[in-house]
Design a protein around this motif. Sequence first.
Motif, PDB file in Angstrom:
ATOM      1  N   PHE A 188     -49.243  46.868  47.531  1.00  0.00           N
ATOM      2  CA  PHE A 188     -49.312  47.589  48.937  1.00  0.00           C
ATOM      3  C   PHE A 188     -48.100  47.956  49.175  1.00  0.00           C
ATOM      4  O   PHE A 188     -47.316  48.581  49.079  1.00  0.00           O
ATOM      5  CB  PHE A 188     -48.910  45.498  49.171  1.00  0.00           C
ATOM      6  N   ASP A 189     -49.172  47.987  50.953  1.00  0.00           N
ATOM      7  CA  ASP A 189     -47.884  49.117  52.079  1.00  0.00           C
ATOM      8  C   ASP A 189     -46.399  47.648  52.718  1.00  0.00           C
ATOM      9  O   ASP A 189     -47.248  47.540  53.629  1.00  0.00           O
ATOM     10  CB  ASP A 189     -48.742  49.953  53.181  1.00  0.00           C
ATOM     11  N   PRO A 190     -45.712  48.428  52.627  1.00  0.00           N
ATOM     12  CA  PRO A 190     -44.197  47.468  52.767  1.00  0.00           C
ATOM     13  C   PRO A 190     -44.678  47.723  54.128  1.00  0.00           C
ATOM     14  O   PRO A 190     -43.681  46.909  54.660  1.00  0.00           O
ATOM     15  CB  PRO A 190     -43.354  47.849  52.675  1.00  0.00           C
ATOM     16  N   ALA A 191     -44.766  49.339  54.868  1.00  0.00           N
ATOM     17  CA  ALA A 191     -45.039  49.162  56.315  1.00  0.00           C
ATOM     18  C   ALA A 191     -46.123  48.346  56.917  1.00  0.00           C
ATOM     19  O   ALA A 191     -46.009  47.998  58.216  1.00  0.00           O
ATOM     20  CB  ALA A 191     -45.058  50.618  56.712  1.00  0.00           C
ATOM     21  N   VAL A 192     -46.288  47.719  55.974  1.00  0.00           N
ATOM     22  CA  VAL A 192     -48.053  46.821  56.972  1.00  0.00           C
ATOM     23  C   VAL A 192     -47.943  45.175  56.846  1.00  0.00           C
ATOM     24  O   VAL A 192     -47.542  44.613  57.592  1.00  0.00           O
ATOM     25  CB  VAL A 192     -49.572  46.994  55.790  1.00  0.00           C
ATOM     26  N   ILE A 193     -47.571  45.030  54.688  1.00  0.00           N
ATOM     27  CA  ILE A 193     -47.474  43.660  54.845  1.00  0.00           C
ATOM     28  C   ILE A 193     -46.313  43.706  54.161  1.00  0.00           C
ATOM     29  O   ILE A 193     -45.694  44.601  53.306  1.00  0.00           O
ATOM     30  CB  ILE A 193     -48.141  42.725  54.403  1.00  0.00           C
ATOM     31  N   HIS A 194     -45.261  42.702  54.318  1.00  0.00           N
ATOM     32  CA  HIS A 194     -43.399  42.723  53.504  1.00  0.00           C
ATOM     33  C   HIS A 194     -44.064  41.847  52.411  1.00  0.00           C
ATOM     34  O   HIS A 194     -45.013  41.167  52.093  1.00  0.00           O
ATOM     35  CB  HIS A 194     -42.646  41.974  54.459  1.00  0.00           C
ATOM     36  N   PHE A 195     -43.370  42.018  51.722  1.00  0.00           N
ATOM     37  CA  PHE A 195     -43.417  40.567  50.045  1.00  0.00           C
ATOM     38  C   PHE A 195     -43.704  39.724  50.169  1.00  0.00           C
ATOM     39  O   PHE A 195     -43.222  38.849  49.764  1.00  0.00           O
ATOM     40  CB  PHE A 195     -41.964  41.405  49.432  1.00  0.00           C
ATOM     41  N   GLU A 196     -42.465  39.500  51.533  1.00  0.00           N
ATOM     42  CA  GLU A 196     -42.094  37.751  52.483  1.00  0.00           C
ATOM     43  C   GLU A 196     -43.557  37.224  52.342  1.00  0.00           C
ATOM     44  O   GLU A 196     -43.591  35.926  52.476  1.00  0.00           O
ATOM     45  CB  GLU A 196     -41.520  37.427  53.293  1.00  0.00           C
ATOM     46  N   THR A 197     -44.551  38.253  53.119  1.00  0.00           N
ATOM     47  CA  THR A 197     -45.504  37.223  53.656  1.00  0.00           C
ATOM     48  C   THR A 197     -46.551  37.260  52.313  1.00  0.00           C
ATOM     49  O   THR A 197     -47.275  36.446  52.400  1.00  0.00           O
ATOM     50  CB  THR A 197     -46.643  38.686  54.335  1.00  0.00           C
ATOM     51  N   LEU A 198     -45.786  38.278  51.502  1.00  0.00           N
ATOM     52  CA  LEU A 198     -47.518  38.070  49.719  1.00  0.00           C
ATOM     53  C   LEU A 198     -46.701  36.722  49.260  1.00  0.00           C
ATOM     54  O   LEU A 198     -47.124  36.121  48.605  1.00  0.00           O
ATOM     55  CB  LEU A 198     -47.242  38.560  48.767  1.00  0.00           C
ATOM     56  N   LEU A 199     -45.498  36.425  49.633  1.00  0.00           N
ATOM     57  CA  LEU A 199     -45.023  35.509  48.405  1.00  0.00           C
ATOM     58  C   LEU A 199     -45.209  33.355  49.462  1.00  0.00           C
ATOM     59  O   LEU A 199     -45.735  33.113  49.301  1.00  0.00           O
ATOM     60  CB  LEU A 199     -43.615  34.974  49.068  1.00  0.00           C
ATOM     61  N   SER A 200     -45.782  34.025  50.946  1.00  0.00           N
ATOM     62  CA  SER A 200     -46.070  32.810  51.582  1.00  0.00           C
ATOM     63  C   SER A 200     -47.245  32.555  51.361  1.00  0.00           C
ATOM     64  O   SER A 200     -47.953  31.010  51.804  1.00  0.00           O
ATOM     65  CB  SER A 200     -46.001  32.950  53.188  1.00  0.00           C
ATOM     66  N   VAL A 201     -48.303  33.303  51.579  1.00  0.00           N
ATOM     67  CA  VAL A 201     -49.848  33.282  51.086  1.00  0.00           C
ATOM     68  C   VAL A 201     -49.619  32.754  49.383  1.00  0.00           C
ATOM     69  O   VAL A 201     -51.161  31.909  49.192  1.00  0.00           O
ATOM     70  CB  VAL A 201     -50.786  34.878  50.742  1.00  0.00           C
ATOM     71  N   LEU A 202     -49.114  33.193  48.565  1.00  0.00           N
ATOM     72  CA  LEU A 202     -48.941  33.311  47.140  1.00  0.00           C
ATOM     73  C   LEU A 202     -48.725  31.070  47.084  1.00  0.00           C
ATOM     74  O   LEU A 202     -49.771  30.294  46.250  1.00  0.00           O
ATOM     75  CB  LEU A 202     -48.178  33.687  46.323  1.00  0.00           C
ATOM     76  N   PHE A 203     -47.387  30.750  47.968  1.00  0.00           N
ATOM     77  CA  PHE A 203     -47.564  29.496  47.796  1.00  0.00           C
ATOM     78  C   PHE A 203     -48.453  28.582  48.341  1.00  0.00           C
ATOM     79  O   PHE A 203     -48.448  26.903  48.146  1.00  0.00           O
ATOM     80  CB  PHE A 203     -45.733  29.366  48.675  1.00  0.00           C
ATOM     81  N   GLU A 204     -48.985  28.608  49.589  1.00  0.00           N
ATOM     82  CA  GLU A 204     -50.113  28.137  50.026  1.00  0.00           C
ATOM     83  C   GLU A 204     -51.509  28.434  49.121  1.00  0.00           C
ATOM     84  O   GLU A 204     -51.975  26.954  49.170  1.00  0.00           O
ATOM     85  CB  GLU A 204     -50.688  29.200  51.519  1.00  0.00           C
ATOM     86  N   SER A 205     -51.428  29.192  48.550  1.00  0.00           N
ATOM     87  CA  SER A 205     -53.044  29.497  47.520  1.00  0.00           C
ATOM     88  C   SER A 205     -52.804  28.302  46.272  1.00  0.00           C
ATOM     89  O   SER A 205     -53.916  28.148  45.629  1.00  0.00           O
ATOM     90  CB  SER A 205     -52.879  30.309  47.102  1.00  0.00           C
TER      91      SER A 205
END
Length: 305
Positions: A188-205
């Motif tokens: 992933f490109d951290p300039a576009v999406i942050h690791f914290e956002t990936l975490l939030s998607v992970l725990f929603e999924s």
Amino acid sequence: MNNLTEFEKYVIEQKGTERPFSGEYVDHDAHGVYCCKKCFAPLYKSEHKFNAHCGWPAFDDEIAGAVKRTPDADGRRVEITCDQCGGHLGHVFEGELLTDKNVRHCVNSVSMVFKSIDELNMSDSAPNQIQKATFGAGCFWCVEAIFAQLEGVISVKSGYCGGDAKEANYHAVCSGRTGHAEVVHIEFDPAVIHFETLLSVLFESHNPTTLNQQGNDKGPQYRSVIFAHNSEQVDLANAYIKQLTAQGIWPNPIVTQISAFDTFYPAENYHDDYFAKHGEQPYCQLVVKPKFDKVMSKFADKRKK
């Protein structure tokens, strides 16, 4: 979980002690992270280590949430164990004035495995360099379909990680005997999406409170796990789980493991884009699609245009 030798079992599971000055990490000073030998959970950063001249590795701090303290039955000492798997590490002492933090974690070398800066990809790279994340959250068909839709995610590959088997394939991993989890390996490109956002998607999924299970999929290969690629991901993952726990979003305790990333084994090609290619199949319609629609509706603003 790692397969332990008899001596490792003696120390880690039976609370034994290795001889002073006999462990490989007593005078070790490389840059990286010390992880639990049994479950690979990150425990200490190299900057926490100091020379206490006591015969065992010494640390004056720990990675947040990684170490559990329990007074010995006789009340004379405080035992330290891996918070994730309960493996015995050693004991913690305070008031010795050996460092400014005035605490010493006295740890058996055999209770740990060291991951160097190169192994963990922990070099201080430019903030906008392409980064990696590796998550386990049940069947990788579901997880891959969700993360592939996010703006800033460059690639998602299904595969296997976290076992002691030196190779992996779908049939072997499905047996539950390899120790590997089904995972998605994300660039992933951290300039576009942050690791914290990936975490939030992970725990929603997925449901992070069901041990070794997601819905009807059961076994250690379906465990909830974050394989951290660097110390920042360890800190962010621990903080995010702590935040979710404090908010009381889940009625049961979160059992998501945090482990140091080691080796990723790509899954067979027929797993690639499985939901996109086979969306009409019953499993995709009954399991993948409802989860996909739920998460995508919540993160509509994060979807690729």
